[in-house]
Design a protein around this motif. Structure first.
Motif, PDB file in Angstrom:
ATOM      1  N   ASN A 119       0.809  -1.221   0.000  1.00  0.00           N
ATOM      2  CA  ASN A 119       0.000   0.000   0.000  1.00  0.00           C
ATOM      3  C   ASN A 119       0.846   1.278   0.000  1.00  0.00           C
ATOM      4  OD1 ASN A 119      -2.701  -0.812  -0.079  1.00  0.00           O
ATOM      5  ND2 ASN A 119      -2.762  -1.257   2.103  1.00  0.00           N
ATOM      6  N   CYS A 120       2.164   1.137   0.091  1.00  0.00           N
ATOM      7  CA  CYS A 120       3.018   2.315   0.308  1.00  0.00           C
ATOM      8  C   CYS A 120       3.453   2.957  -1.003  1.00  0.00           C
ATOM      9  CB  CYS A 120       4.247   1.919   1.122  1.00  0.00           C
ATOM     10  SG  CYS A 120       5.319   3.328   1.479  1.00  0.00           S
ATOM     11  N   TRP A 121       3.004   4.190  -1.218  1.00  0.00           N
ATOM     12  CA  TRP A 121       3.393   4.914  -2.432  1.00  0.00           C
ATOM     13  C   TRP A 121       4.847   5.381  -2.383  1.00  0.00           C
ATOM     14  CZ3 TRP A 121      -0.522   6.648   0.866  1.00  0.00           C
ATOM     15  CH2 TRP A 121      -0.181   7.706   1.709  1.00  0.00           C
ATOM     16  N   ILE A 122       5.379   5.558  -1.170  1.00  0.00           N
ATOM     17  CA  ILE A 122       6.782   5.963  -1.028  1.00  0.00           C
ATOM     18  C   ILE A 122       7.693   4.843  -1.520  1.00  0.00           C
ATOM     19  CG2 ILE A 122       8.578   6.682   0.594  1.00  0.00           C
ATOM     20  CD1 ILE A 122       6.312   7.744   2.389  1.00  0.00           C
ATOM     21  N   ALA A 123       7.391   3.621  -1.105  1.00  0.00           N
ATOM     22  CA  ALA A 123       8.176   2.478  -1.560  1.00  0.00           C
ATOM     23  C   ALA A 123       8.079   2.313  -3.069  1.00  0.00           C
ATOM     24  CB  ALA A 123       7.702   1.211  -0.854  1.00  0.00           C
ATOM     25  N   LYS A 124       6.907   2.573  -3.597  1.00  0.00           N
ATOM     26  CA  LYS A 124       6.710   2.438  -5.044  1.00  0.00           C
ATOM     27  C   LYS A 124       7.501   3.503  -5.801  1.00  0.00           C
ATOM     28  CE  LYS A 124       3.027   2.048  -8.518  1.00  0.00           C
ATOM     29  NZ  LYS A 124       3.448   0.716  -8.958  1.00  0.00           N
ATOM     30  N   ASP A 125       7.408   4.760  -5.357  1.00  0.00           N
ATOM     31  CA  ASP A 125       8.087   5.861  -6.047  1.00  0.00           C
ATOM     32  C   ASP A 125       9.605   5.748  -5.973  1.00  0.00           C
ATOM     33  OD1 ASP A 125       5.688   6.932  -6.775  1.00  0.00           O
ATOM     34  OD2 ASP A 125       5.679   8.527  -5.269  1.00  0.00           O
ATOM     35  N   ASN A 126      10.107   5.248  -4.833  1.00  0.00           N
ATOM     36  CA  ASN A 126      11.557   5.201  -4.627  1.00  0.00           C
ATOM     37  C   ASN A 126      12.202   3.891  -5.079  1.00  0.00           C
ATOM     38  OD1 ASN A 126      11.496   7.753  -3.561  1.00  0.00           O
ATOM     39  ND2 ASN A 126      11.476   7.088  -1.433  1.00  0.00           N
ATOM     40  N   GLY A 127      11.397   2.995  -5.610  1.00  0.00           N
ATOM     41  CA  GLY A 127      11.950   1.756  -6.142  1.00  0.00           C
ATOM     42  C   GLY A 127      12.340   0.743  -5.088  1.00  0.00           C
ATOM     43  N   TYR A 128      11.864   0.909  -3.837  1.00  0.00           N
ATOM     44  CA  TYR A 128      12.239  -0.027  -2.774  1.00  0.00           C
ATOM     45  C   TYR A 128      11.742  -1.439  -3.077  1.00  0.00           C
ATOM     46  CZ  TYR A 128      13.132   4.150   0.102  1.00  0.00           C
ATOM     47  OH  TYR A 128      13.599   5.342   0.589  1.00  0.00           O
ATOM     48  N   ILE A 129      10.533  -1.535  -3.645  1.00  0.00           N
ATOM     49  CA  ILE A 129       9.958  -2.844  -3.919  1.00  0.00           C
ATOM     50  C   ILE A 129      10.778  -3.570  -4.977  1.00  0.00           C
ATOM     51  CG2 ILE A 129       7.934  -4.038  -4.823  1.00  0.00           C
ATOM     52  CD1 ILE A 129       6.254  -1.706  -3.606  1.00  0.00           C
ATOM     53  N   GLU A 130      11.070  -2.892  -6.085  1.00  0.00           N
ATOM     54  CA  GLU A 130      11.849  -3.509  -7.156  1.00  0.00           C
ATOM     55  C   GLU A 130      13.233  -3.910  -6.661  1.00  0.00           C
ATOM     56  OE1 GLU A 130      10.146  -0.745  -7.337  1.00  0.00           O
ATOM     57  OE2 GLU A 130       8.628  -1.098  -8.894  1.00  0.00           O
ATOM     58  N   GLN A 131      13.843  -3.037  -5.846  1.00  0.00           N
ATOM     59  CA  GLN A 131      15.179  -3.334  -5.337  1.00  0.00           C
ATOM     60  C   GLN A 131      15.156  -4.533  -4.398  1.00  0.00           C
ATOM     61  OE1 GLN A 131      18.156  -1.713  -6.265  1.00  0.00           O
ATOM     62  NE2 GLN A 131      18.919  -3.589  -5.285  1.00  0.00           N
ATOM     63  N   PHE A 132      14.131  -4.584  -3.547  1.00  0.00           N
ATOM     64  CA  PHE A 132      14.036  -5.721  -2.623  1.00  0.00           C
ATOM     65  C   PHE A 132      13.896  -7.017  -3.392  1.00  0.00           C
ATOM     66  CE2 PHE A 132      11.543  -8.790  -0.248  1.00  0.00           C
ATOM     67  CZ  PHE A 132      12.283  -8.895   0.916  1.00  0.00           C
ATOM     68  N   LEU A 133      13.020  -7.038  -4.388  1.00  0.00           N
ATOM     69  CA  LEU A 133      12.800  -8.265  -5.158  1.00  0.00           C
ATOM     70  C   LEU A 133      14.053  -8.642  -5.941  1.00  0.00           C
ATOM     71  CD1 LEU A 133       9.159  -7.603  -6.393  1.00  0.00           C
ATOM     72  CD2 LEU A 133       9.897  -9.057  -4.506  1.00  0.00           C
ATOM     73  N   ALA A 134      14.767  -7.635  -6.456  1.00  0.00           N
ATOM     74  CA  ALA A 134      15.999  -7.911  -7.199  1.00  0.00           C
ATOM     75  C   ALA A 134      17.074  -8.485  -6.273  1.00  0.00           C
ATOM     76  CB  ALA A 134      16.516  -6.630  -7.863  1.00  0.00           C
ATOM     77  N   ASP A 135      17.186  -7.944  -5.059  1.00  0.00           N
ATOM     78  CA  ASP A 135      18.174  -8.439  -4.107  1.00  0.00           C
ATOM     79  C   ASP A 135      17.834  -9.862  -3.646  1.00  0.00           C
ATOM     80  OD1 ASP A 135      19.481  -6.037  -4.267  1.00  0.00           O
ATOM     81  OD2 ASP A 135      18.681  -5.245  -2.382  1.00  0.00           O
ATOM     82  N   LYS A 136      16.529 -10.126  -3.554  1.00  0.00           N
ATOM     83  CA  LYS A 136      16.090 -11.437  -3.096  1.00  0.00           C
ATOM     84  C   LYS A 136      16.302 -12.500  -4.181  1.00  0.00           C
ATOM     85  CE  LYS A 136      12.031 -13.891  -1.338  1.00  0.00           C
ATOM     86  NZ  LYS A 136      10.569 -13.841  -1.122  1.00  0.00           N
TER      87      LYS A 136
END
Length: 318
Positions: free
Chosen positions: A297-314
């Protein structure tokens, strides 16, 4: 500490946002009361939920009588359909308060709750509770179906003199929930509108929504535990991670196991982490399959690429 107790898995509605999955059989009443007694010394606030707790009024009454005899406050959360029928019993239950689930205008509420007339029933329930002098809170589960109806729900809150309106963005815990999930940026706009509401009733915005006045962080495992109707204990209804069993594990052990000791790994560098504690872990688990992922639900994570980075690191590519 707050103990949130599912009195029963039985319910008289089939809501589209419901996240309650499979449950075993409801605990026998004697086991439920014994389990509640094991929480007495470590918990000072008890909240009875369901399912729909008013579908089993005798069972609910026994639990209320036990806890109120200790001098501890009891709240119940209800869809309101049975308030009129049980009015005279509610008068004698010594409740601290009742939380009514109100999910929009008549049209959107009935659609989300899956029953024509559900809104009319909960509206009548609010007025009955106000007449009885029972404190009222209102909770709205925010989805695609009702995000434009927050103002209507707020008017209802003022009508019944509610203590507050809690905005609860839906956490997708089942596949069918995804159909009505509000995307992060639409959610942001809706919550910014919430922040502009002025009136006699406070508006509370939970979890990762840290950019707004009166925002709260998630307190699962910090201020409460959640007990399923079959006795399984979890940090929260939205974090389906069994940590013990009511009556079998001491309260201190349950509290320690319920704590999320580390921030969500995908959010450690976010400047807002101290406000939100990494968002809703249950939503992360359902949406990304990992409790350490950023809140969907977090737009901050979406805008800053945290989700993509987490999935890429995983899952690094080889």
């Amino acid at each position: 500490m707050i103990a949130i107790i599912e009195i029963t898995k039985k319910c008289n509605l089939h809501c589209r946002h419901c996240g309650i999955g499979e449950r075993g059989k409801d605990l026998p009443l004697s086991a439920l009361l014994h389990g509640l007694a094991s929480l007495k010394d470590r918990f000072n606030d008890f909240r009875f939920v369901g399912g729909e707790p008013l579908t089993t009024p005798d069972r609910l009454e026994k639990a209320i009588d036990l806890v109120t005899a200790w001098g501890k406050p009891v709240n119940i959360t209800t869809n309101g359909l049975l308030i009129k029928q049980l009015r005279h019993r509610l008068e004698n239950w010594n409740l601290y308060g009742v939380c009514l689930s109100v999910d929009g205008s008549a049209t959107s509420h009935d659609t989300q709750r899956g029953k024509v007339g559900a809104f009319a029933a909960v509206r009548e329930a609010g007025h009955i509770l106000a007449e009885l002098g029972i404190r009222i809170q209102v909770s709205l589960c925010l989805t695609r179906l009702n995000y434009q109806d927050i103002g209507e729900v707020y008017k209802f809150c003022e009508e019944v003199r509610a203590d507050f309106l809690r905005i609860q963005p839906m956490v997708p815990l089942q596949e069918r929930n995804l159909e009505i999930l509000l995307p992060p940026h639409e959610l942001k706009v809706a919550l910014q509108d919430c922040a502009k509401i002025r009136g006699t009733v406070d508006v509370l915005v939970p979890r990762n929504l840290c950019l707004l006045p009166q925002a709260e962080h998630c307190v699962a495992g910090e201020l409460w535990i959640y007990v399923c109707s079959d006795g399984v204990v979890m940090p929260c209804i939205y974090a389906p991670l069994p940590i013990g069993h009511l009556g079998a594990d001491p309260a201190d052990v349950l509290i320690e196991r319920a704590k999320f000791k580390e921030p969500a790994l995908g959010c450690r560098t976010c400047e807002h982490y101290l406000s939100c504690r990494g968002g809703c872990r249950g939503g992360s688990l359902m949406y990304y399959g990992d409790i350490n992922a950023p809140d969907p639900n977090c737009w901050i994570a979406k805008d800053n690429g945290y989700i993509e980075q987490f999935l890429a690191d995983k899952n690094p590519t080889i």
